[in-house]
Design an enzyme around this catalytic site. Structure first.
Site, PDB file in Angstrom:
ATOM      1  CB  THR A  57      21.250 -11.636  52.081  1.00  0.00           C
ATOM      2  OG1 THR A  57      21.208 -11.760  53.503  1.00  0.00           O
ATOM      3  CG2 THR A  57      21.107 -13.008  51.474  1.00  0.00           C
ATOM      4  CE1 TYR A 144      21.911  -4.683  60.564  1.00  0.00           C
ATOM      5  CE2 TYR A 144      22.615  -4.713  58.267  1.00  0.00           C
ATOM      6  CZ  TYR A 144      22.390  -5.379  59.454  1.00  0.00           C
ATOM      7  OH  TYR A 144      22.639  -6.725  59.541  1.00  0.00           O
ATOM      8  CE  LYS A 170      18.786  -6.217  58.793  1.00  0.00           C
ATOM      9  NZ  LYS A 170      19.290  -6.464  57.433  1.00  0.00           N
TER      10      LYS A 170
END
Length: 308
Positions: A57, A144, A170
């Site tokens: 983000t 991730y 994640k």
């Protein structure tokens, strides 16, 4: 400089919602540190359990290594006294190692290891990549699993044995069988973070798989809404979760899904809609059209937050 022990980070992050703030740019698309710090001060003071600087983000993929270091240092300076700050490690192994070391030097509290750029890799190669980053830092590392770096349960288990400072996974895939296999194999050895775009959509079902917190991009511009949603998920209040999905999240997704890359662009547009000037995204992302910005602003107004 006192480092946060990995076990402490692993205990603190699952306690609440996680913030993945945007990175602000000026009119020439240079990093705007003053606006970024102002945003972090707002974000860090509202009750989240972790702040992840220069993540997806935050357009970490568009930052140079020098800019990433600048962003991380600004985040540590502005917010680390309030909330743990997790820094990214990106790209190939050599670059990710360098970024992990720089993040530790900057005073970050943990590392989010992003998928390597572009290339595909075997599970053995991915394991070596993760192990190299874990060796390079004393900080807790969260990997991730997404895109070209999706980890099998057996790989995760082997890394847990091999890397004491690997503290979390994640998930950016949403594969229920894969997550079930992973949790069955390693259990609470790791923390599990929901990392799918607009994670609120998946939060309630993934809670049953041990994913008890997630990265909320919505928190950037509707923190009150995001925290209410998180509380409803944690309470397994299905009625409230689905009311909030219908009232805001699903129509929001309808705008987000109109163009590739809007998962980031719509967050900056949301900030502008609540009067906090999210600014533009860097190429190759594109901003919402004026009509879409107006539509989003009307949708936000219906939520009735007034969060400025």
């Amino acid at each position: 400089m006192s480092l946060m022990p990995p076990a402490e980070l692993a205990a603190r992050l699952p306690a609440g919602l996680l913030s993945f703030p945007v990175t602000h740019f000026d009119d020439d698309l240079r990093f705007d540190e003053a606006r970024y710090r102002e945003h972090l001060a707002w974000q860090a003071g509202l009750g989240v359990s972790g702040l992840f600087a220069a993540g997806g983000t935050g357009e970490g993929f568009s930052l140079t290594p020098a800019e990433t270091d600048q962003v991380v240092r600004a985040a540590v300076s502005e917010a680390a006294h309030l909330v743990p700050v997790v820094a990214p490690a990106t790209g190939g192994t050599a670059q990710a190692v360098a970024q992990a070391r720089a993040a530790q030097d900057a005073g970050a509290n943990g590392i989010l290891l992003m998928p390597p750029y572009l290339t595909e890799a075997s599970q053995a190669g991915l394991a070596e990549h993760v192990a190299a980053i874990c060796r390079a830092t004393e900080l807790g590392v969260i990997v991730y699993s997404r895109g070209n770096a999706v980890f099998a349960d057996t790989t995760v288990a082997a890394l847990c044995d091999r890397c004491p400072n690997l503290i979390g996974l994640k998930d950016g895939v949403g594969d229920i069988e894969r997550m079930t296999r992973t949790y069955a194999r390693v259990g609470e050895r790791l923390i599990y973070i929901g990392g799918l775009p607009t994670a609120e959509t998946f939060a309630l079902p993934l809670l049953q798989l041990g994913v008890n917190t997630y990265s909320s991009a919505l928190y950037n511009f509707l923190p009150g809404f995001a925290l209410r949603f998180f509380a409803a998920v944690r309470a397994q209040d299905r009625a409230t979760v689905y009311d909030l999905l219908n009232d805001f999240v699903i129509p929001y997704l309808d705008i987000r899904d109109r163009s590739r890359g809007y998962a980031v662009s719509i967050i900056k547009a949301g900030l502008t809609a609540v009067g906090r000037n999210g600014g533009r995204v860097r190429p190759p992302l594109t901003d919402l059209t004026p009509a879409e910005q107006t539509e989003l602003a009307a949708l936000i107004a219906k939520v009735g937050e007034g969060e400025r």
